[in-house]
Design a protein around this motif. Structure first.
Motif, mmCIF file in Angstrom:
data_model
loop_
_atom_site.group_PDB
_atom_site.id
_atom_site.type_symbol
_atom_site.label_atom_id
_atom_site.label_comp_id
_atom_site.label_asym_id
_atom_site.label_seq_id
_atom_site.Cartn_x
_atom_site.Cartn_y
_atom_site.Cartn_z
ATOM 1 N N ALA A 174 0.847 -1.089 -0.006
ATOM 2 C CA ALA A 174 0.062 0.161 -0.075
ATOM 3 C C ALA A 174 1.048 1.336 -0.025
ATOM 4 C CB ALA A 174 -1.106 -0.049 1.360
ATOM 5 N N LEU A 175 1.762 1.330 0.930
ATOM 6 C CA LEU A 175 2.826 2.331 0.751
ATOM 7 C C LEU A 175 3.509 2.615 -0.397
ATOM 8 C CD1 LEU A 175 4.547 2.170 4.531
ATOM 9 C CD2 LEU A 175 2.580 3.673 3.845
ATOM 10 N N LEU A 176 3.972 1.673 -0.855
ATOM 11 C CA LEU A 176 4.706 1.632 -2.465
ATOM 12 C C LEU A 176 3.942 2.155 -3.347
ATOM 13 C CD1 LEU A 176 7.013 -1.516 -2.190
ATOM 14 C CD2 LEU A 176 7.631 0.945 -2.216
ATOM 15 N N SER A 177 2.680 1.680 -3.516
ATOM 16 C CA SER A 177 1.741 1.531 -4.596
ATOM 17 C C SER A 177 1.307 3.146 -4.542
ATOM 18 C CB SER A 177 0.651 0.872 -4.683
ATOM 19 O OG SER A 177 -0.417 1.131 -3.394
ATOM 20 N N GLU A 178 1.328 4.017 -3.246
ATOM 21 C CA GLU A 178 0.809 5.266 -3.423
ATOM 22 C C GLU A 178 1.965 6.340 -4.070
ATOM 23 O OE1 GLU A 178 -1.595 4.917 0.717
ATOM 24 O OE2 GLU A 178 0.003 5.967 0.682
#
Ligand code: NAD
Length: 264
Positions: free
Chosen positions: A218-222
């Motif tokens: 989730a953090l990376l995809s944002e």
């Protein structure tokens, strides 16, 4: 593979007991530099860490526990480096902390600590290292900024302010040393999976009721189009490039290594 590019030189890496600083310290030791380690942690583990790297790469290492938020302790660290190794040739200003909150909820003491450790400490180490570097007409100052030295993210006001400040400080240091053999540059990583970021992964997992891997995704995809973390080894290789002769005219850059974060 061990190289001799930095043999006879001494590198001080602040905050090198963990994460990116440790990766950069290893990479510089691999090039033959003696290393002054700094940072917090268990004394016995730190002793094993720095002596292990010393014997792995055949370089001298030492450790000083200066708290980088305290100017008097920074002065003691610089005096220690001079006493042990005769000075600092490569200065890596890496120690840093994070705190995440909206501005109106941001604790004032956390603001002060982030500015002191992530920004002001680089002024103190640089002002104390520059006279020796000027005498030798050679030096490298590498400031660990962040993508947050180039762009903002909500809830990171102190960190973004400190890192933008550090990028500005890098430019001024580069200009004041432009006619010398000293260069100063900033490295701007995106997400790197270190304890500093694992805490944000844990907070995200708790907030969204998801697992560790889902929180990382989730953090990376944002923010990070590659969907991959940058690694301390990759950042170490960039620091080595700045120290190489090919980096002689690389001055005052803020070099992002961010999986495409700031290209968006
Ligand atoms: P980390 O938490 O793994 O390591 C931080 C290091 O700084 C540790 O050695 C710690 O002991 C030391 N430190 C903290 N406070 C200190 C103090 N007051 N005095 C002395 N040492 C202190 O974190 P990291 O992710 O490796 O971060 C290193 C640097 O890279 C920081 O400046 C950080 O802002 C920057 N950075 C990290 C990321 C990331 O995604 N991890 C991204 C961009 C920039």
């Amino acid at each position: 593979m061990k190289s001799t590019m930095l043999s006879g030189k001494t590198a001080l890496v602040t905050g090198s007991t963990s994460g990116i600083g440790l990766g950069i310290a290893r990479a510089l030791a691999e090039q033959g530099a003696n290393i002054v380690f700094n940072g917090f942690g268990d004394a016995q583990q730190i002793e094993q860490l720095h002596t292990g790297i010393g014997s792995e790469f055949g370089v001298r290492t030492a450790y000083h526990n200066a708290d980088m938020s305290k100017p008097a302790e920074i002065a003691a660290l610089m005096a220690f480096a001079a006493e042990q190794f005769g000075g600092v040739d490569v200065l890596v200003n890496n120690a840093g902390i994070q705190h995440v909150a909206n501005i109106e909820d941001f604790p004032a003491d956390k603001w002060d600590a982030i500015i002191a450790i992530n920004l002001t400490s680089a002024f103190h180490t640089s002002r104390l290292a520059l006279p020796g570097m000027k005498q030798n007409n050679w030096g490298r100052i590498i400031n660990l900024a962040s993508v947050h030295g180039l762009v903002g993210s909500k809830q990171k006001s102190a960190y973004v302010a400190a890192k933008h400040g550090l990028v500005g400080f890098t430019k001024v240091t580069a200009l004041e040393t432009a006619h010398t053999g000293i260069t100063c540059n900033a490295i701007c990583p995106g997400w790197v999976l270190t304890p500093l970021v694992q805490k944000q992964v844990d907070d995200r997992a708790a907030k969204d009721g998801i697992g560790n891997d889902a929180a990382k995704k989730a953090l990376l995809s944002e923010k990070q189009p590659s969907g991959e973390f940058v690694t301390p080894e990759e950042l170490g290789a960039l620091a080595v490039f700045f120290c190489s002769p090919a980096g002689n005219q690389v001055r005052g850059v803020a070099w992002n290594m961010d999986g495409g974060w700031t290209a968006q």
